[in-house]
Write an enzyme that holds these catalytic residues in place. Structure first.
Site, PDB file in Angstrom:
ATOM      1  CE  LYS A 130      -4.070  -1.981   2.276  1.00 52.08           C
ATOM      2  NZ  LYS A 130      -3.504  -3.146   2.977  1.00 52.08           N
ATOM      3  CG  ASP A 183       5.483   9.647   0.622  1.00 55.95           C
ATOM      4  OD1 ASP A 183       5.342  10.808   0.172  1.00 55.95           O
ATOM      5  OD2 ASP A 183       5.987   9.403   1.727  1.00 55.95           O
TER       6      ASP A 183
HETATM    7  O1  S5P Z   1      -9.499  -2.725   2.614  1.00 60.88           O
HETATM    8  C1  S5P Z   1      -8.668  -3.566   2.903  1.00 60.88           C
HETATM    9  C2  S5P Z   1      -7.508  -3.750   2.131  1.00 60.88           C
HETATM   10  C3  S5P Z   1      -6.633  -4.766   2.459  1.00 60.88           C
HETATM   11  S1  S5P Z   1      -5.352  -5.112   1.383  1.00 60.88           S
HETATM   12  N1  S5P Z   1      -8.866  -4.396   3.948  1.00 60.88           N
HETATM   13  C4  S5P Z   1      -7.987  -5.375   4.306  1.00 60.88           C
HETATM   14  O2  S5P Z   1      -8.246  -6.097   5.260  1.00 60.88           O
HETATM   15  N2  S5P Z   1      -6.820  -5.543   3.573  1.00 60.88           N
HETATM   16  C5  S5P Z   1      -5.802  -6.550   3.971  1.00 60.88           C
HETATM   17  O3  S5P Z   1      -6.397  -7.849   3.880  1.00 60.88           O
HETATM   18  C6  S5P Z   1      -5.310  -6.413   5.404  1.00 60.88           C
HETATM   19  O4  S5P Z   1      -4.136  -5.620   5.461  1.00 60.88           O
HETATM   20  C7  S5P Z   1      -5.023  -7.838   5.805  1.00 60.88           C
HETATM   21  O5  S5P Z   1      -3.712  -8.195   5.423  1.00 60.88           O
HETATM   22  C8  S5P Z   1      -6.001  -8.658   4.985  1.00 60.88           C
HETATM   23  C9  S5P Z   1      -7.246  -9.049   5.739  1.00 60.88           C
HETATM   24  O6  S5P Z   1      -6.955  -9.899   6.779  1.00 60.88           O
HETATM   25  P1  S5P Z   1      -8.092 -10.612   7.654  1.00 60.88           P
HETATM   26  O7  S5P Z   1      -7.306 -11.406   8.666  1.00 60.88           O
HETATM   27  O8  S5P Z   1      -8.913  -9.567   8.293  1.00 60.88           O
HETATM   28  O9  S5P Z   1      -8.865 -11.489   6.707  1.00 60.88           O
END
Ligand code: S5P
Length: 479
Positions: free
Chosen positions: A313, A316
Site C-alpha cells: 500500500k 507517498d
Molecule cells: O481494505 C482492505 C484492504 C486490504 S489489502 N482491507 C484489508 O483487510 N486488507 C488486507 O487484507 C489487510 O491488510 C489484511 O492483510 C487482509 C485481511 O486480513 P483478515 O485477517 O482480516 O482477513
C-alpha cells in the site's frame, strides 16, 4: 468480534421464532409456490425486535458511508422502521403516500424538503427492487435525490442489481443465504430445506440469466467470461498468467499471511500453496526478515503455481515510492509479482511505481475501497481511482475493492475482509462471506487472512474457502 456475530445470529433466530421468516409451502401473489416466506409486518408487535432492527440498520447505514439529509420508509412495513431510525438518530423523516389525497395539498411526499435534498430509502425486504424504485420515483418527482437504499433483508433475487441500474446503491443488513446458513448452523433448519430454498431463489431471479455479480456498467460479454477466456483475452501478461492459474487450479482464493516470523510464514505458504492463486504478504511485519525468506517464497510460488502479492500500500510522492519499491531492505519489485498503492498522492505514484515495475513485468492494484469501518474513501474518490486505473492499464492491473467498479476485464477486482463467519474484529475490520464477496460484490479474487491463518486447521480451512469462493464463481457463470 464474537459478540457481533452472536448478535446477528440471535437476531436471525429471533426473526425465525416470531415467524417473520417461515419455511413451508406458500402460494405467492404471482401463483408461484415458494418454500420461504417473509412477513416482517409482525415485528411491530415485538418492540425489542423493532429496536434491534433500527439499530442494525443504522449500523449498516454508517458502515456504507452514504450521505443523505432525510430518510423515507417504503410504505407500509418500513414506515415504523424508518420512524425508529429517525427518532433514535435525530434525522428528519419524509413520508410517501401511496395515493394522493383528494383534498388539501395533494402532495405525495409529506414532510419538509428542498429541491436537491438527498433522501435515503428504507425497506424491510427486497426481492426485485420494484417497491424501493417506486418510492424513489415519488421522491424524485418532488426533486429529491435518491442515491442509496437500505434493506433489512435482501432475498438475493436480483433486486440489488436492478436498483443499481436505476442509480440506487442497495445496502443490506442480512441476506437470505445468511439466514439459511445461520439457521442451518444453529440446527434450526434441515439441509434439505436449505437446498430447496436455495434452488428456488436461483430459479426465480428477477434478472434472468444475466449475472447478478455485475453492476450495470458491465458488458454482457464480460458477464459470462470464464477465467479460461480471460486468460486469453486480457491484455496484461500478468493478468493472463493469474487467470491461467485460476483456471488450472480452480481457485479464486488469495490467502493473506500476516505473521511476524519467517518460518511461520513459509510453513503456512507450504500448507495453503496448492489451493491458492495468490499469496499475499506484509513483508515488513517480519521480525527476522532476510532475503532468504523472499527467495524461499519464490521457490514455493514456482512449486505450487501461485503469484506473490506484497500488500505494501504505497502512499507517498512518486520519488519516494519508486525508491521504496525498488530498494531498501525488502527490494519488493524483485520478488513480488503484484503490489498495491493508495491513489491519494495522484498519478505520479503510478508513474513512479511503473518505472520500476513495468520492465520487470510486475503489476499494481489501486486501493479503491477499503473493508474497514469509517474509512475515508468516498464514492467520488473511488470514481477517480477507476479513472486513474483505466488510464494506466500497462501497469495497473486492478483494484482492491468492496464492489464491482469497472466493466473492463483487464482490471481484476480483489476483495479483502472475507470470512465464512461474518462480523468483524475489534479494530474495525468488516467481513463478508466468500459468496457475498463474489456474487454480490463482484470479486474476481477473494482475500482471506485470519479466516484461514487463525483456524485450528489452516490447510482444511483453505480447502473450505477455496471451495466456497470457486463455487460462488461458478454460480455467476451459470446464471
Ligand atoms: O481494505 C482492505 C484492504 C486490504 S489489502 N482491507 C484489508 O483487510 N486488507 C488486507 O487484507 C489487510 O491488510 C489484511 O492483510 C487482509 C485481511 O486480513 P483478515 O485477517 O482480516 O482477513
Amino acid at each position: 468480534m464474537a459478540g457481533k456475530e452472536n448478535n446477528l445470529d440471535n437476531f436471525i433466530v429471533k426473526l425465525f421464532e416470531i415467524e417473520a421468516i417461515k419455511f413451508g409451502t406458500f402460494l405467492l401473489k404471482s401463483g408461484i409456490e415458494s418454500p420461504v416466506y417473509f412477513d416482517l409486518r409482525v415485528i411491530v408487535s415485538f418492540p425489542d425486535v423493532m429496536k434491534q432492527v433500527a439499530e442494525l440498520m443504522w449500523e449498516a447505514i454508517k458502515r456504507s458511508g452514504c450521505q443523505f439529509k432525510s430518510i423515507c420508509g417504503v410504505p407500509y412495513t418500513a414506515l415504523p422502521i424508518a420512524t425508529c431510525i429517525c427518532v433514535q438518530n435525530n434525522y428528519p423523516m419524509l413520508i410517501r403516500r401511496k395515493e394522493a389525497k383528494d383534498y388539501g395539498t395533494r402532495r405525495m411526499i409529506e414532510g419538509r424538503f428542498d429541491d436537491g435534498d438527498v433522501c435515503l430509502v428504507v425497506e424491510d425486504v427486497v426481492t426485485s427492487g420494484s417497491s424501493v424504485r417506486e418510492t424513489a420515483e415519488s421522491l424524485q418527482k418532488e426533486k429529491i435525490k435518491v442515491t442509496d437504499a437500505i434493506v433489512l433483508l435482501d432475498r438475493e433475487q436480483g433486486g440489488k442489481v436492478a436498483l443499481e441500474r436505476a442509480g440506487i446503491k442497495l445496502y443490506s443488513v442480512i441476506t437470505l443465504s445468511q439466514v439459511l446458513s445461520t439457521l442451518h448452523r444453529l440446527n434450526r433448519l434441515d439441509s434439505s430445506i436449505v437446498d430447496k430454498t436455495t434452488q428456488f431463489i436461483q430459479d426465480n431471479r428477477f434478472d434472468g440469466p444475466a449475472v447478478i455479480k455485475k453492476a450495470n456498467s458491465m458488458s454482457s460479454a464480460e458477464q459470462v467470461m470464464s477465467h479460461k477466456e480471460r486468460s486469453v483475452k486480457c491484455c496484461h501478461p500478468l493478468v493472463r498468467s493469474l487467470y491461467t492459474i485460476m483456471a488450472d487450479k480452480e481457485t479464486n482464493l488469495c490467502v493473506s499471511i500476516d505473521c511476524t516470523c519467517s518460518q511461520e510464514l513459509l510453513q503456512m505458504v507450504e500448507k495453503v500453496g496448492p489451493h491458492v492463486c495468490l499469496v499475499k504478504t506484509h513483508i515488513d511485519m517480519l521480525e527476522d526478515f532476510s532475503t532468504e525468506v523472499t527467495d524461499q517464497l519464490q521457490r514455493l510460488a514456482d512449486k505450487h503455481n501461485f503469484l506473490i502479492f506484497e500488500d505494501r500500500k504505497f502512499a507517498d510522492i512518486g520519488k519516494t515510492v519508486g525508491t521504496q519499491y525498488q530498494g531498501g531492505m525488502y527490494k519488493i519489485a524483485s520478488w513480488a509479482h503484484i503490489t498495491n498503492a493508495h491513489p491519494i498522492p495522484g498519478p505520479g505514484i503510478v508513474s513512479a511505481l511503473a518505472d520500476v515495475g513495468k520492465p520487470l513485468g510486475r503489476g499494481c492494484l489501486m486501493v479503491a475501497e477499503m473493508s474497514s469501518a469509517g474509512n475515508l474513501a468516498t464514492r467520488e474518490y473511488t470514481k477517480d481511482v477507476v479513472k486513474m486505473a483505466e488510464a494506466n492499464k500497462d501497469f495497473v492491473i486492478g483494484y482492491i475493492c468492496q464492489s464491482r467498479l469497472s466493466a473492463d476485464i483487464d482490471l481484476i477486482h480483489m476483495t479483502p475482509g472475507v470470512k465464512i463467519q461474518m462480523g468483524g474484529d475489534s479494530l474495525g475490520q468488516q467481513y463478508v462471506t466468500p459468496e457475498m464477496a463474489v456474487i454480490e460484490r463482484g470479486a474476481d479474487v477473494i482475500i482471506v487472512g485470519r479466516g484461514i491463518t487463525a483456524a485450528s486447521n489452516p490447510a482444511e480451512a483453505t480447502r473450505q474457502y477455496k471451495q466456497a469462493g470457486y463455487q460462488a464463481y461458478l454460480r455467476t457463470l451459470n446464471r
